[in-house]
Scaffold this active site. Structure first.
Site, PDB file in Angstrom:
ATOM      1  N   HIS A  74       0.828  -1.201   0.000  1.00 55.66           N
ATOM      2  CA  HIS A  74       0.000   0.000   0.000  1.00 55.66           C
ATOM      3  C   HIS A  74       0.864   1.253   0.000  1.00 55.66           C
ATOM      4  O   HIS A  74       0.926   1.995   0.980  1.00 55.66           O
ATOM      5  CB  HIS A  74      -0.950  -0.018   1.208  1.00 55.66           C
ATOM      6  CG  HIS A  74      -2.045  -1.012   1.052  1.00 55.66           C
ATOM      7  ND1 HIS A  74      -2.565  -1.740   2.090  1.00 55.66           N
ATOM      8  CD2 HIS A  74      -2.724  -1.407  -0.047  1.00 55.66           C
ATOM      9  CE1 HIS A  74      -3.518  -2.532   1.634  1.00 55.66           C
ATOM     10  NE2 HIS A  74      -3.629  -2.356   0.342  1.00 55.66           N
ATOM     11  N   HIS A 164      -9.922  -4.624   3.281  1.00 51.02           N
ATOM     12  CA  HIS A 164      -8.453  -4.676   3.231  1.00 51.02           C
ATOM     13  C   HIS A 164      -8.047  -6.018   2.626  1.00 51.02           C
ATOM     14  O   HIS A 164      -8.626  -7.058   2.959  1.00 51.02           O
ATOM     15  CB  HIS A 164      -7.873  -4.530   4.644  1.00 51.02           C
ATOM     16  CG  HIS A 164      -6.368  -4.443   4.653  1.00 51.02           C
ATOM     17  ND1 HIS A 164      -5.560  -5.548   4.517  1.00 51.02           N
ATOM     18  CD2 HIS A 164      -5.530  -3.379   4.778  1.00 51.02           C
ATOM     19  CE1 HIS A 164      -4.289  -5.168   4.555  1.00 51.02           C
ATOM     20  NE2 HIS A 164      -4.251  -3.852   4.708  1.00 51.02           N
ATOM     21  N   GLU A 166      -5.719  -8.148   3.039  1.00 50.76           N
ATOM     22  CA  GLU A 166      -5.400  -9.275   3.924  1.00 50.76           C
ATOM     23  C   GLU A 166      -6.662  -9.851   4.556  1.00 50.76           C
ATOM     24  O   GLU A 166      -6.847 -11.074   4.597  1.00 50.76           O
ATOM     25  CB  GLU A 166      -4.423  -8.818   5.019  1.00 50.76           C
ATOM     26  CG  GLU A 166      -4.057  -9.960   5.942  1.00 50.76           C
ATOM     27  CD  GLU A 166      -3.341  -9.491   7.205  1.00 50.76           C
ATOM     28  OE1 GLU A 166      -2.485  -8.595   7.117  1.00 50.76           O
ATOM     29  OE2 GLU A 166      -3.655 -10.022   8.284  1.00 50.76           O
TER      30      GLU A 166
END
Ligand code: SF4
Length: 396
Positions: A74, A164, A166
């Site tokens: 990111h 997100h 993950e």
């Protein structure tokens, strides 16, 4: 070539001589500015490894089309560099339209450090592409724990962010194996879940208090929340994760009693070591009482957002900025911690008198960007960096 460097090899290391110098000294005096850096910050082992794997794959397979599923990490600068290296994107704002549909055995696809959803991996396998999997081993930890909970009959509660990469990957794994999950983003959402567990609110109030995609369609609170196991997205604020876990434990203690609790509650800390080290170090430097704390990292970087919250406990004004371009003499552009909006602060840098400025950087922030931010602050203060053989730490 990246605008950060003249040296084409530097883009692979993202090093900064100034940051190296600050890292070694801990702090530097630049005229009226005292520049402070924590003992741990910036690129983590997992990001270093992912970028090295991309570099190696590019060198070995450079004649084949190469793609990233989405951001490698990111940080917009690093992702721009990926594009300059000729690597395309399959998803996200940089995606090439229709590229996924054209994938075939000639293509090489890089799975980012955050991992990918099960469905994405299945698609890549069906297409017969060559996969370069840079998934960080620390990200595997919550995956394994969620599957263990599932085998033992627990619903996984993830302290993380819906959407997100993950957490999307973790939830997809649970979904793929027929389990259920709940994502809580913060203490407020955990409190709503705890209220439900204690029987204070009904199903509709619970649903209204959580993110619309916090659970799977068909989630049945009465049945699916009989037994819960808590994990964290690896990059969350550790102190908040602990508080959330304790709030949920107390709720189940109230509902099931001491004996029942052993059967209905599990928790396991899945914050990664790099995130923990950077947060601990940020506490140390914030505890030195700087006038200002600049936290550098991508606005969509979870661990950077959480680093920016460390200053709160020390009453230090902390700003999450992305790059040196966010700084002007009177104006500072930053991501507001509460609203998540991009905001502006005025008069952030006193125009006279001594000022102590602490810096840190998220796990996906190259030292080179942090170094440019430090240089920018020194320039805007009308000061200059000391010669490289002088520093506060060495007695100069
Ligand atoms: S922040 Fe932690 S989990 Fe994420 S890539 Fe770095 S080491 Fe791995």
């Amino acid at each position: 070539m990246s605008e950060l460097y003249d040296d084409p090899d530097a883009r692979y290391t993202y090093r900064s001589p100034l940051v190296d110098r600050l890292r070694e000294a801990g702090e530097l005096q630049a005229g009226r500015l005292r520049l402070l850096l924590p003992p741990s910050f910036g690129f983590c082992w997992g990001v270093d490894r992912a970028l090295a794997m991309v570099r190696d794959a590019r060198a070995e397979l450079g004649d084949r089309p190469m793609w990233l599923i989405n951001s490698i990490i990111h940080n917009p600068r690093v992702n721009d560099d990926m594009r300059r290296m000729g690597i395309g994107f399959l998803k996200g704002p940089l995606a090439e339209p229709g590229a996924i549909g054209r994938l075939g055995p000639e293509d090489v696809v890089v799975v980012p450090a955050f991992s990918a959803e099960v469905e994405e991996m299945q698609l890549l396998e069906q297409r017969g592409v060559e996969i370069v999997d840079t998934t960080c081993p620390w990200v595997i930890k919550p995956h394994k724990r969620a599957l263990k909970y599932l085998r033992e009959g627990f619903t996984t509660v993830v302290h993380g962010t819906v959407g997100h990469d993950e957490t999307r990957a973790t939830c997809s794994l649970v979904r793929h194996h027929g389990g259920q999950y709940v994502v809580v983003h913060n203490m407020e959402e955990a409190g709503i879940l705890a209220d439900y567990l204690e029987g204070r609110i009904d199903d509709a109030t619970l649903a209204a208090g959580l993110h619309p995609r916090a659970v799977e369609p068909g989630f049945d609170p009465a049945g699916d929340l009989r037994r819960i196991g808590v994990i964290n997205q690896t990059t969350m604020l550790a102190s908040e994760s602990r508080a959330i876990s304790e709030r949920l434990r107390q709720a189940l203690l109230a509902r099931d009693g001491e004996d029942g609790l052993a059967e209905s509650f599990r928790d396991f800390d899945t914050i990664c070591a790099a995130t923990q080290d950077n947060q601990d170090a940020a506490h140390l430097v914030a505890g030195k009482g700087p006038d200002l704390f600049l936290v550098v990292g991508g606005y969509d970087s979870s661990n950077t957002r959480n680093l920016a919250r460390v200053g709160d406990g020390h009453q230090v004004p902390a700003y999450h900025i992305e790059s040196p371009e966010d700084l002007d003499a009177d104006r500072l552009r930053h991501r507001d911690r509460d609203s998540g909006e991009i905001a502006e602060a005025r008069g952030w840098l006193p125009s006279a008198g001594p000022v102590a400025v602490a810096f840190t950087a998220g796990a996906s922030t190259p030292d080179a960007i942090l170094g440019k931010v430090v240089e920018r602050v020194v320039e805007l203060a009308g000061e200059s960096l000391p010669a490289s053989d002088t520093s506060v730490a060495d007695g100069a």
